[in-house]
Enzyme design. Structure first.
Site, PDB file in Angstrom:
ATOM      1  N   GLU A  64       0.821  -1.360  -0.126  1.00  0.00           N
ATOM      2  CA  GLU A  64      -0.260   0.029   0.032  1.00  0.00           C
ATOM      3  C   GLU A  64       0.894   1.395  -0.005  1.00  0.00           C
ATOM      4  OE1 GLU A  64      -2.865  -0.398   3.122  1.00  0.00           O
ATOM      5  OE2 GLU A  64      -4.210  -1.896   2.013  1.00  0.00           O
ATOM      6  N   GLU A 268      -5.426  -8.506  -0.606  1.00  0.00           N
ATOM      7  CA  GLU A 268      -6.114  -8.240   0.608  1.00  0.00           C
ATOM      8  C   GLU A 268      -7.309  -8.020   0.187  1.00  0.00           C
ATOM      9  OE1 GLU A 268      -5.015  -5.158   3.416  1.00  0.00           O
ATOM     10  OE2 GLU A 268      -2.961  -5.362   3.355  1.00  0.00           O
TER      11      GLU A 268
END
Length: 401
Positions: A64, A268
């Site tokens: 991220e 995810e």
């Protein structure tokens, strides 16, 4: 841990950087803001490849990057908590991308004396990827400014990192809207970046509406409600997460159409159940909200795969309840319940874990891809049929009684 995972038939994926910068590097040169970070990061990656690459064959350089550079170095919401503003966040992203590309070069193209002059890739047969988080943006209306805002928002958040990795440079729209805050790549850096990944990792949870402005194409306002006041989806415990299954399909198609990645890993995907942190164990393990989330999202994932999107790996977030950063233990994403008040941290499988094991994952079958459940037919129809049969049996038993 790596050895125990392999012993139990689990293929380890290694994330090299997940927001965990050594404090001394922050103090010495402002962490990712400093150009020195690039060399230090590559040296660190080299240590990991040298010591663990014989057993870990799938690496993600960063998790991220948007969070790292916007929330950590742009706004200062997360540690180190220093708001460097737009110039800081884009400098962070620039250094991060170069560090990624140099790590890919190290793994695939740099001969290693310890390996008789061969590269890590030649000997270890591994892959290098990156995990990008993104919210899908749907135009609030079909007005030109809303359509443009949705496109701009995706380029600003996903394209900021994905465009350099696939095309060697930032999106033109990002250059136009950020001005001098966005650094430029040299020709050498651009060539190094282009194609510097074996798989694209995507962390995906939700979607929003995008509203633009007639005053400028750079304005992107995100909304959770449509023009009639209807929410885009049910709200999870996390204030940023609404359940929007169709957005998963649209995001995957967008990525496939724009970048044509040879391999995608969903690194995810999951949801926090409202008020689950206040529930008893017996209440929490019957997590219908989460089961419905996975059912809807996996249906859309399978639909995208059936249309040729190359998703090869899927990670549910998360295997068990854990420490959710600033939210602590108040928000639970696990498919296994963890009793944090128990000295043994007792775990109990939730209904969502049983759902995934029965209808999607191929438990105990080494070598079978994590998305194999899609190949067996529509995961949602299978679950609904089983659920309907169960209800009919219960009704039949009741009538007999």
């Amino acid at each position: 841990m790596i050895d125990e995972m392999i012993k139990n038939g689990i293929r380890p994926y290694g994330t090299i950087f997940h927001w965990d910068l050594p404090q001394v590097l922050q103090e010495n040169y402002d962490g990712l803001i400093g150009d020195e970070f690039i060399e230090d990061y590559v040296n660190y990656a080299n240590v990991l490849f040298e010591n663990f690459g014989d057993r870990v064959h799938d690496w993600m350089t960063f998790n991220e990057p948007w969070v790292t550079c916007v929330l950590q170095y742009g706004r200062g919401d997360f540690a180190p908590g220093i708001p460097f503003g737009e110039s800081g966040q884009y400098k962070c992203g620039h250094n991060l991308l170069i560090a990624h590309a140099k790590t890919y070069e190290l793994y695939h193209k740099t001969p290693q004396p310890s390996l008789d002059g061969k590269t890590y890739a030649e000997v270890q047969k591994g892959k290098i990827g990156i995990a990008l988080n993104i919210e899908y943006l749907e135009p609030l209306t079909q007005a030109p400014e809303d359509v443009a805002a949705a496109a701009m928002g995706l380029e600003k958040n996903l394209g900021w990192y994905a465009d350099p990795l696939f095309f060697g440079d930032y999106p033109d729209s990002l250059k136009k809207c950020t001005g001098t805050n966005l650094p430029s790549f040299t020709a050498e850096q651009s060539a190094l970046l282009k194609g510097s990944l074996d798989f694209l990792g995507i962390n995906f949870y939700t979607g929003k509406y995008a509203k633009g402005s007639k005053d400028g194409a750079c304005v992107v306002d995100t909304k959770e409600y449509d023009v009639d006041g209807n929410p885009i989806g049910p709200l999870a415990e996390s204030v940023w997460l609404r359940v929007v299954p169709w957005a998963f399909y649209k995001l995957l198609k967008y990525v496939d159409d724009r970048y044509h990645p040879k391999e995608i890993a969903i690194t995810e995907n999951g949801v926090s159940v409202p008020k689950e942190g206040d529930m008893t164990v017996q209440e929490a393990i019957h997590d219908k909200f989460r089961v419905d989330y996975y059912r809807g999202y996996l249906e859309n994932l399978c639909k995208a795969i059936s249309e040729g999107v190359q998703v090869k790996t899927y990670f549910a977030w998360s295997f068990m309840d854990n420490f959710e950063w600033r939210e602590g233990y108040s928000q639970r994403f696990g498919i296994n319940y963890v009793d944090f008040k128990s000295p043994a941290l007792t775990r109990t499988t939730k209904d969502s874990g049983r759902f995934l094991a029965k209808y999607f994952f191929k438990v105990g079958q080494p070598g079978v891809p994590a998305t194999a459940g899609c190949a067996d037919g529509n995961v949602v129809k299978k679950h609904r049929k089983a659920h309907k049969n169960q209800q009919q049996q219960q009704q039949h038993n009741g009538q007999q009684g």
